[in-house]
Design a protein around this motif. Structure first.
Motif, PDB file in Angstrom:
ATOM      1  N   VAL A   1      23.742 -40.170 -35.201  1.00  0.00           N
ATOM      2  CA  VAL A   1      22.461 -40.177 -35.900  1.00  0.00           C
ATOM      3  C   VAL A   1      21.655 -41.366 -35.409  1.00  0.00           C
ATOM      4  CG1 VAL A   1      21.343 -40.517 -38.137  1.00  0.00           C
ATOM      5  CG2 VAL A   1      23.375 -39.088 -37.975  1.00  0.00           C
ATOM      6  N   ALA A   2      20.365 -41.147 -35.199  1.00  0.00           N
ATOM      7  CA  ALA A   2      19.421 -42.236 -34.917  1.00  0.00           C
ATOM      8  C   ALA A   2      18.078 -41.813 -35.493  1.00  0.00           C
ATOM      9  CB  ALA A   2      19.309 -42.512 -33.427  1.00  0.00           C
ATOM     10  N   GLY A   3      17.491 -42.669 -36.306  1.00  0.00           N
ATOM     11  CA  GLY A   3      16.204 -42.329 -36.919  1.00  0.00           C
ATOM     12  C   GLY A   3      16.335 -41.088 -37.774  1.00  0.00           C
ATOM     13  N   ASN A   4      15.512 -40.076 -37.491  1.00  0.00           N
ATOM     14  CA  ASN A   4      15.544 -38.841 -38.271  1.00  0.00           C
ATOM     15  C   ASN A   4      16.389 -37.750 -37.632  1.00  0.00           C
ATOM     16  OD1 ASN A   4      13.815 -38.142 -36.112  1.00  0.00           O
ATOM     17  ND2 ASN A   4      12.670 -36.729 -37.405  1.00  0.00           N
ATOM     18  N   ALA A   5      17.124 -38.052 -36.566  1.00  0.00           N
ATOM     19  CA  ALA A   5      17.803 -37.019 -35.783  1.00  0.00           C
ATOM     20  C   ALA A   5      19.320 -37.159 -35.786  1.00  0.00           C
ATOM     21  CB  ALA A   5      17.294 -37.047 -34.345  1.00  0.00           C
ATOM     22  N   LEU A   6      19.973 -36.007 -35.692  1.00  0.00           N
ATOM     23  CA  LEU A   6      21.416 -35.911 -35.507  1.00  0.00           C
ATOM     24  C   LEU A   6      21.658 -35.011 -34.312  1.00  0.00           C
ATOM     25  CD1 LEU A   6      24.486 -35.973 -36.359  1.00  0.00           C
ATOM     26  CD2 LEU A   6      23.969 -33.956 -37.752  1.00  0.00           C
ATOM     27  N   ASN A   7      22.526 -35.417 -33.415  1.00  0.00           N
ATOM     28  CA  ASN A   7      22.931 -34.577 -32.286  1.00  0.00           C
ATOM     29  C   ASN A   7      24.437 -34.365 -32.354  1.00  0.00           C
ATOM     30  OD1 ASN A   7      23.400 -34.884 -28.761  1.00  0.00           O
ATOM     31  ND2 ASN A   7      22.740 -33.079 -29.842  1.00  0.00           N
ATOM     32  N   TRP A   8      24.846 -33.095 -32.450  1.00  0.00           N
ATOM     33  CA  TRP A   8      26.252 -32.681 -32.503  1.00  0.00           C
ATOM     34  C   TRP A   8      26.614 -31.955 -31.227  1.00  0.00           C
ATOM     35  CZ3 TRP A   8      29.909 -33.930 -35.721  1.00  0.00           C
ATOM     36  CH2 TRP A   8      29.689 -34.087 -37.080  1.00  0.00           C
ATOM     37  N   SER A   9      27.843 -32.122 -30.779  1.00  0.00           N
ATOM     38  CA  SER A   9      28.404 -31.325 -29.678  1.00  0.00           C
ATOM     39  C   SER A   9      29.767 -30.836 -30.128  1.00  0.00           C
ATOM     40  CB  SER A   9      28.565 -32.163 -28.413  1.00  0.00           C
ATOM     41  OG  SER A   9      27.312 -32.605 -27.957  1.00  0.00           O
ATOM     42  N   TYR A  10      30.007 -29.544 -29.955  1.00  0.00           N
ATOM     43  CA  TYR A  10      31.295 -28.985 -30.352  1.00  0.00           C
ATOM     44  C   TYR A  10      31.505 -27.624 -29.702  1.00  0.00           C
ATOM     45  CZ  TYR A  10      28.304 -26.695 -33.859  1.00  0.00           C
ATOM     46  OH  TYR A  10      27.306 -26.007 -34.488  1.00  0.00           O
ATOM     47  N   THR A  11      32.746 -27.149 -29.775  1.00  0.00           N
ATOM     48  CA  THR A  11      33.108 -25.828 -29.279  1.00  0.00           C
ATOM     49  C   THR A  11      33.506 -24.977 -30.479  1.00  0.00           C
ATOM     50  OG1 THR A  11      33.864 -26.724 -27.174  1.00  0.00           O
ATOM     51  CG2 THR A  11      34.669 -24.536 -27.768  1.00  0.00           C
ATOM     52  N   LEU A  12      32.897 -23.807 -30.584  1.00  0.00           N
ATOM     53  CA  LEU A  12      33.121 -22.906 -31.706  1.00  0.00           C
ATOM     54  C   LEU A  12      33.837 -21.654 -31.222  1.00  0.00           C
ATOM     55  CD1 LEU A  12      32.324 -22.526 -34.775  1.00  0.00           C
ATOM     56  CD2 LEU A  12      30.402 -21.178 -33.913  1.00  0.00           C
TER      57      LEU A  12
END
Length: 185
Positions: free
Chosen positions: A126-137
């Motif tokens: 998370v930074a500021g107003n953003a979240l970046n996720w990486s994953y395998t589904l």
């Protein structure tokens, strides 16, 4: 002359390779560090949240529509914030699905997550107003399960609304996108 030509070719290949890798890298979450409102995962994902989404294929056609009701809560375990996001999906064709995420803040603004259909762990920042996720589904499609990679971006718009855009790929090949709008009750 031969040496100079080889040098030019090698230099050109190195430059093109660097530009290609740079062009594919995409934005970094730190780019949003000064954006507001600031996203606090434990604050936003706490209580009941409604989400409405679509999956579009690589041509941009809507393949699925769905609604998600999320029951979210956080607690402190071993000095770390741990969240549970219990997600109930209802798709436009009437099918239902449930996914329960367990999120752990491993460092300030850094999260890992698990769920029954996630292969390994999701990693996010998370930074500021953003979240970046990486994953395998593990994604079931017509009786076959595919392991697809997600590059998932969430942006807090205000205290109630968050927008989500996730690109799906397999072996680096773009498959489509999931777009969601979250509304905190």
């Amino acid at each position: 002359m031969k040496y100079s030509l080889r040098r030019i070719i090698c230099s050109s290949v190195a430059t093109l390779t660097g530009l290609t890798l740079w062009g594919c890298s995409g934005p970094q979450v730190q780019r949003y560090a000064n954006e507001s409102p600031k996203l606090d995962m434990a604050e936003y994902f706490n209580g009941t949240i409604d989400a409405y989404g679509i999956f579009t294929d690589r041509k941009g056609e809507v393949v699925k529509r769905f609604k998600v009701i999320i029951d979210a809560k956080w607690e402190t375990k071993d000095g770390k914030k741990v969240g549970t996001l219990d997600e109930d999906f209802t798709y436009s064709d009437g099918t239902k699905q449930r996914r329960v995420w367990t999120l752990t803040e491993t460092a300030p603004g850094v999260y890992s997550g698990t769920a029954g259909d996630v292969i390994g762990q999701a990693e996010g920042s998370v930074a500021g107003n953003a979240l970046n996720w990486s994953y395998t589904l593990a994604l079931p499609v017509d009786g076959t399960t595919y392991h697809v990679q997600f590059n998932d971006w969430m942006y807090l718009m205000d205290q109630k609304v968050m927008l989500n855009k996730a690109q799906m790929s397999k072996f680096g090949i773009y498959l489509g996108e999931v777009t969601l709008s979250f509304y905190k009750r």
